[in-house]
Every structure is written in structure tokens, then in C-alpha cells.
Design a protein around this motif. Structure first.
Motif, PDB file in Angstrom:
ATOM      1  N   ILE A  85       0.707  -1.209  -0.097  1.00  0.00           N
ATOM      2  CA  ILE A  85       0.188   0.124   0.180  1.00  0.00           C
ATOM      3  C   ILE A  85       0.843   1.135   0.132  1.00  0.00           C
ATOM      4  O   ILE A  85       1.690   1.746   0.996  1.00  0.00           O
ATOM      5  N   ASN A  86       0.896   1.921  -1.305  1.00  0.00           N
ATOM      6  CA  ASN A  86       1.805   2.936  -1.293  1.00  0.00           C
ATOM      7  C   ASN A  86       1.002   4.306  -1.178  1.00  0.00           C
ATOM      8  O   ASN A  86      -0.151   4.107  -0.858  1.00  0.00           O
ATOM      9  N   LYS A  87       1.577   5.436  -1.134  1.00  0.00           N
ATOM     10  CA  LYS A  87       1.237   6.773  -0.817  1.00  0.00           C
ATOM     11  C   LYS A  87       0.522   6.789   0.438  1.00  0.00           C
ATOM     12  O   LYS A  87      -0.525   7.405   0.656  1.00  0.00           O
ATOM     13  N   MET A  88       1.136   6.315   1.559  1.00  0.00           N
ATOM     14  CA  MET A  88       0.388   6.431   2.808  1.00  0.00           C
ATOM     15  C   MET A  88       0.684   7.711   3.334  1.00  0.00           C
ATOM     16  O   MET A  88       0.001   8.402   4.244  1.00  0.00           O
ATOM     17  N   ASP A  89       1.752   8.846   2.568  1.00  0.00           N
ATOM     18  CA  ASP A  89       1.802  10.129   3.304  1.00  0.00           C
ATOM     19  C   ASP A  89       0.598  10.993   3.129  1.00  0.00           C
ATOM     20  O   ASP A  89       0.102  11.841   4.121  1.00  0.00           O
ATOM     21  N   PRO A  90      -0.232  11.102   1.892  1.00  0.00           N
ATOM     22  CA  PRO A  90      -1.354  11.908   2.074  1.00  0.00           C
ATOM     23  C   PRO A  90      -2.619  11.385   2.572  1.00  0.00           C
ATOM     24  O   PRO A  90      -3.748  11.666   2.141  1.00  0.00           O
ATOM     25  N   VAL A 133       3.682   1.653   2.722  1.00  0.00           N
ATOM     26  CA  VAL A 133       4.781   2.480   2.086  1.00  0.00           C
ATOM     27  C   VAL A 133       4.701   3.748   1.623  1.00  0.00           C
ATOM     28  O   VAL A 133       3.482   4.172   1.177  1.00  0.00           O
ATOM     29  N   SER A 134       5.568   4.590   1.600  1.00  0.00           N
ATOM     30  CA  SER A 134       5.635   6.025   0.949  1.00  0.00           C
ATOM     31  C   SER A 134       6.888   6.194   0.327  1.00  0.00           C
ATOM     32  O   SER A 134       7.941   6.141   1.090  1.00  0.00           O
ATOM     33  N   THR A 135       7.046   6.599  -0.992  1.00  0.00           N
ATOM     34  CA  THR A 135       8.410   6.755  -1.725  1.00  0.00           C
ATOM     35  C   THR A 135       8.528   8.457  -1.104  1.00  0.00           C
ATOM     36  O   THR A 135       9.537   8.574  -0.953  1.00  0.00           O
ATOM     37  N   VAL A 182      -0.001   4.443  -9.513  1.00  0.00           N
ATOM     38  CA  VAL A 182      -0.075   3.855  -7.730  1.00  0.00           C
ATOM     39  C   VAL A 182       1.544   3.929  -7.132  1.00  0.00           C
ATOM     40  O   VAL A 182       1.467   4.072  -5.968  1.00  0.00           O
ATOM     41  N   GLY A 183       2.343   4.278  -8.286  1.00  0.00           N
ATOM     42  CA  GLY A 183       3.983   4.598  -7.846  1.00  0.00           C
ATOM     43  C   GLY A 183       4.619   3.258  -7.939  1.00  0.00           C
ATOM     44  O   GLY A 183       5.830   3.182  -7.101  1.00  0.00           O
ATOM     45  N   LYS A 184       4.558   2.295  -8.711  1.00  0.00           N
ATOM     46  CA  LYS A 184       5.394   1.329  -9.032  1.00  0.00           C
ATOM     47  C   LYS A 184       6.820   1.744  -9.414  1.00  0.00           C
ATOM     48  O   LYS A 184       7.928   1.281  -8.613  1.00  0.00           O
ATOM     49  N   SER A 185       6.913   2.480 -10.519  1.00  0.00           N
ATOM     50  CA  SER A 185       8.159   2.696 -10.922  1.00  0.00           C
ATOM     51  C   SER A 185       9.050   3.759  -9.628  1.00  0.00           C
ATOM     52  O   SER A 185      10.187   3.691  -9.348  1.00  0.00           O
ATOM     53  N   GLY A 196       5.548   8.916 -13.750  1.00  0.00           N
ATOM     54  CA  GLY A 196       4.330   9.562 -14.452  1.00  0.00           C
ATOM     55  C   GLY A 196       3.587  10.654 -13.549  1.00  0.00           C
ATOM     56  O   GLY A 196       3.550  10.045 -12.538  1.00  0.00           O
ATOM     57  N   ASP A 197       3.093  11.796 -14.001  1.00  0.00           N
ATOM     58  CA  ASP A 197       2.156  12.542 -13.418  1.00  0.00           C
ATOM     59  C   ASP A 197       0.891  12.080 -13.556  1.00  0.00           C
ATOM     60  O   ASP A 197       0.501  11.409 -14.633  1.00  0.00           O
ATOM     61  N   LEU A 198       0.174  12.213 -12.657  1.00  0.00           N
ATOM     62  CA  LEU A 198      -1.428  11.745 -12.692  1.00  0.00           C
ATOM     63  C   LEU A 198      -2.087  12.473 -13.479  1.00  0.00           C
ATOM     64  O   LEU A 198      -2.054  13.830 -13.707  1.00  0.00           O
TER      65      LEU A 198
END
Ligand SMILES: Nc1nc2c(ncn2[C@@H]2O[C@H](COP(=O)(O)OP(=O)(O)O)[C@@H](O)[C@H]2O)c(=O)[nH]1
Ligand SMILES: [Mg+2]
Length: 252
Positions: free
Chosen positions: A170-175, A204-206, A232-235, A249-251
Motif C-alpha cells: 500500500i503506497n502513498k501512505m503520506d497523503p 509504504v511511501s516513496t 500507484v507508484g510502482k516505478s 508519471g504524473d497523474l
């Protein structure tokens, strides 16, 4: 008495079934009709153990890039027999295949331990995405893009079907603090439904670096595939974990 007779009959039919299974297997093994006689000869010559072994790391129109255990890469074409078979299967060689090669041509493909596939656009053939993979890192975010449990289920099914371990990232936990009540509720529901399944879940959060070290150790000495919808932030995760600079990529 009745039971005895019943047992005898059961045993008799079991023997019968066993025998017909054996015969069917023998017929399948000896059925060479799908090969031309010349191919049988070629096929046995492919099993030469002295041929160098490598793993397919990329596939392009020019052929398959094969890497040996020392990290040397060689662009290989498919040999005659393999080309012929390619007509029947959607893709004969896939990323992750262990192969033997001779004079820059793939001569033999080893049996696969796992595979990840999807249907091709015609919906009639299976298209291999990667093979001999240990784990699928099913990546998602909670908001932007939103959590899609149905899509995650499809990835879990594909992983289990292909003999790979699914792991939820689970990425982008920061926002998450910006999530709406509805999004948070769905996320809580999601966690309580998936945690009992025994599938590892890693948050996780990059951006903040949360869980990146844990992700790296989870991937150590394992062949992994990232799957998940675009954005979702794979790269970004691969970049953060391995210091690479894949395009992100930008969304929209
Ligand atoms: N806020 C936030 N944004 C992220 C995070 N990880 C990736 N992003 C952003 O999400 C967008 C899509 O990322 P990308 O790695 O290209 O996603 P991919 O399509 O799955 O490969 C980019 O703008 C990234 O900067 C994160 O942990 N937090
Ligand atoms: Mg990407």
C-alpha cells in the motif's frame, strides 16, 4: 456382509480407474503427432547440458536478451523449432525463462515453476507476462488513484493461479490525512477483510521513505513482479528501493 461387498466393488472400480488413467497417460506421452519427425531429432539435440545457461531478462522485436550467471548479456534469436512453435503459442519465450543457448540462438527452454499471464486482446490466447517469479507485489494507493479491491482480487487470483505468492503493497501512505471519511472507511474495511487472508501487507511511501527498507529486504534474493494500476507508484518504489531513475508519471 453388505459392507464387505460394497468395499470389494469400490476396490474393483478404483483399480479400473487407475488402469484407464495409466493408459491415457501412456497414450499422451507416446503421441508424437504434434511434432514432425525432424523436430523430434532437433528436440533431443536441444537438451545438451554443455550449452551455456542464462535467463531471459527482456524481449524485443530483435529477440530475447539472455543474461548468464556472471551478468553477461547476449541477444538471442529463437531457433528453427522454437520459431515453428511460436506460431501456435502466443509467446513462446517470456521474461524470466531459463534457457540454453548456442551461437546466439535459444536452443532449449526449461520447465517453468510459475507464470503470470493475461488474455491477449482477442481473448482467445494466454499471453505470458513473466515466468519463474516468486512473488507478485500488488501495489495500490488509498487515494489518487483510489483503492480498487476488485482489481486487487484479480491480481491475487492471477498470482495464486500461476503459483506465485501475492504481497500487498500500500503506497502513498503520506497523503492519507487528506483522505475523505468515505475513503478511510473503505480502507479500514479493506484491511479487516484482507488481513485474515494471510497475505502480507506492507504500507509504504516513496515520499517519506516509510517501509522502503522493508520492501528492499522483502525483495532480496527473490524474483518479483510489480503489478497495479497506473499511477500507484510502482516505478517510484523501484527507484526508491534500488536507486534507479525509471521514468515516473504524473497523474492525469
Ligand atoms: N504523495 C505521494 N506520491 C507518490 C508516491 N509514490 C509515487 N508518487 C507519485 O505518483 C505518481 C505516479 O508514480 P509512478 O511511479 O509513475 O506510478 P506507476 O504508474 O505505478 O509506475 C508520480 O507523480 C509520483 O511522484 C508516494 O509515496 N506519495
Ligand atoms: Mg511506471
Amino acid at each position: 456382509m453388505t459392507n464387505d461387498r460394497f468395499d470389494d466393488e469400490e476396490a474393483f472400480h478404483a483399480r479400473d480407474r487407475k488402469q484407464s488413467r495409466k493408459e491415457r497417460r501412456h497414450a499422451q506421452e507416446t503421441d508424437r503427432s504434434k511434432f514432425k519427425k525432424t523436430d523430434i531429432k532437433k528436440e533431443s539435440s536441444q537438451l545438451d547440458p554443455a550449452l551455456p545457461r542464462g535467463r531471459v531478462v527482456a524481449i524485443s522485436g530483435e529477440g530475447a536478451m539472455v543474461e548468464n550467471h556472471e551478468g553477461c548479456r547476449c541477444l538471442c534469436s529463437l531457433k528453427g523449432l522454437l520459431k515453428k512453435e511460436k506460431m501456435q503459442a502466443k509467446n513462446l519465450i517470456a521474461v524470466g525463462d531459463f534457457v540454453r543457448f548456442k551461437e546466439s540462438a535459444i536452443a532449449h527452454v526449461e520447465e517453468r515453476t510459475s507464470y503470470l499471464s493475461r488474455q491477449d486482446i482477442t481473448g482467445r490466447k494466454e499471453q505470458l507476462i513473466a515466468v519463474n517469479i516468486d512473488q507478485v507485489l500488488i501495489t495500490t494507493s488509498v487515494i489518487n488513484p483510489p483503492l480498487k479491491p476488485a482489481l486487487i482480487d484479480r491480481y491475487i487470483i492471477a498470482a495464486r493461479k500461476g503459483n506465485m505468492h501475492p504481497i500487498l503493497i500500500i503506497n502513498k501512505m503520506d497523503p492519507l490525512s487528506e483522505a475523505s471519511d468515505e475513503e478511510l472507511e473503505l480502507f479500514q474495511e479493506f484491511l479487516s477483510a484482507y488481513e485474515p487472508l494471510g497475505i502480507p501487507i506492507l504500507s509504504v511511501s516513496t515520499t517519506t521513505g516509510l517501509g522502503v527498507e522493508a520492501l528492499r529486504s522483502l525483495m532480496k534474493d527473490k524474483s518479483s513482479v510489480f503489478s497495479g494500476q497506473s499511477g500507484v507508484g510502482k516505478s517510484s518504489l523501484i527507484n526508491a528501493a534500488f536507486g534507479l531513475s525509471l521514468k515516473t508519471g504524473d497523474l492525469p
